[in-house]
Enzyme design. Structure first.
Site, mmCIF file in Angstrom:
data_model
loop_
_atom_site.group_PDB
_atom_site.id
_atom_site.type_symbol
_atom_site.label_atom_id
_atom_site.label_comp_id
_atom_site.label_asym_id
_atom_site.label_seq_id
_atom_site.Cartn_x
_atom_site.Cartn_y
_atom_site.Cartn_z
ATOM 1 N N ASP A 1 0.691 -1.137 -0.103
ATOM 2 C CA ASP A 1 -0.080 0.332 -0.153
ATOM 3 C C ASP A 1 0.649 1.593 -0.373
ATOM 4 O O ASP A 1 1.522 1.468 0.826
ATOM 5 C CB ASP A 1 -1.053 0.325 1.086
ATOM 6 C CG ASP A 1 -2.375 -0.741 1.518
ATOM 7 O OD1 ASP A 1 -3.037 -0.881 0.370
ATOM 8 O OD2 ASP A 1 -2.385 -1.564 2.023
ATOM 9 N N ASP B 1 -10.554 -4.541 -0.508
ATOM 10 C CA ASP B 1 -9.173 -4.620 -0.602
ATOM 11 C C ASP B 1 -10.205 -3.416 0.780
ATOM 12 O O ASP B 1 -10.546 -2.480 0.410
ATOM 13 C CB ASP B 1 -8.727 -3.588 -0.460
ATOM 14 C CG ASP B 1 -7.630 -2.973 0.239
ATOM 15 O OD1 ASP B 1 -7.229 -3.477 0.724
ATOM 16 O OD2 ASP B 1 -6.729 -2.140 -0.433
#
Ligand code: DX5
Ligand code: ZN
Length: 227
Positions: free
Chosen positions: A37, A177
């Site tokens: 991320d 997600d």
């Protein structure tokens, strides 16, 4: 090898213990991807890591790395992540100036290309790009942090995405997600997801590899529920 349709698990190292990153990466080597991320403190209210740490992560795992760029200027920085070894590269639809150009360049570098949409972004915004994508990432929390609660409206997003894919006759991977665990994996897969990101559900569990297997097993039950 994967079956034509199988569940892939992508542990998000945002939730890992950075003091022991090498061991944390090894602890999930039964997964299918590593989810990385990237947060810039502008598109999202948090800052994580950039291309430098990606090179380090690539040295610590044999799994393909799934890079999720949560940045305001993907057109300017995406090449840095290709250079650093991203295997799947995701940018957000909300931030892209020239989505098709980026996808094209990612493919020229022989990597897989994906587009993400926030919970508040319309699935219809993918209409012009969906034919060219290897994967779509559907956010099920507002991006920025791990450990947030799954937003129930995501099921409506997944249903619309399934319809869009069908109308275009395409079958990109569908990654989900935010707030995913073995508790809701079956349901999100039944609604169309097949790549499950797990941050806190994996790295806060006592046995990370077991948490990966539990998510995969729950996801496979969801595949059986599909028509
Ligand atoms: C959120 C990130 C997610 C996050 C997932 O902005 O994109 O990948 O790390 O963490 P969990 O699974 O704990 O919600
Ligand atoms: Zn992510």
């Amino acid at each position: 090898m994967y079956r034509r349709e199988d569940i892939r698990i992508s542990p998000s190292i945002l939730a890992a213990d950075f003091l022991n990153l090498g061991a944390e990466l090894k602890s999930v080597d039964n997964a299918d991807f590593i989810h990385y991320d990237v947060m810039d403190g502008d598109f999202v209210p948090n800052i994580s890591f950039g291309p430098g740490i990606l090179r380090t992560v690539k040295r610590g795992t044999d799994l393909p790395v799934d890079v999720h760029m949560m940045v305001s200027n993907p057109d300017e920085v995406f090449r840095d992540y290709l250079d650093a070894g991203a295997d799947v590269l995701t940018f957000h639809m909300e931030t892209a100036k020239h989505a098709h150009r980026m996808v094209d360049e990612i493919h020229k570098r022989r990597r897989r290309a994906a587009v993400a949409i926030n919970p508040g972004t319309s699935v219809a915004s993918l209409d012009a790009i969906i034919d060219y994508l290897d994967m779509v990432l559907v956010m099920s929390v507002n991006p920025g942090f791990s450990g947030q609660k799954f937003i129930e409206h995501t099921y409506a997003q997944l249903n619309k995405l399934a319809a869009l894919c069908q109308s275009h006759s395409v079958r990109p991977m569908i990654e989900i997600d935010g707030g995913i665990s073995a508790a809701n994996a079956e349901q999100v897969v039944a609604a169309g997801a097949n790549v499950l990101v797990g941050g806190s559900a994996v790295f806060d569990a006592p046995d990370h590899a077991q948490a990966v297997e539990d998510m995969r097993d729950a996801g496979r039950r969801g595949l059986l529920r599909r028509a």
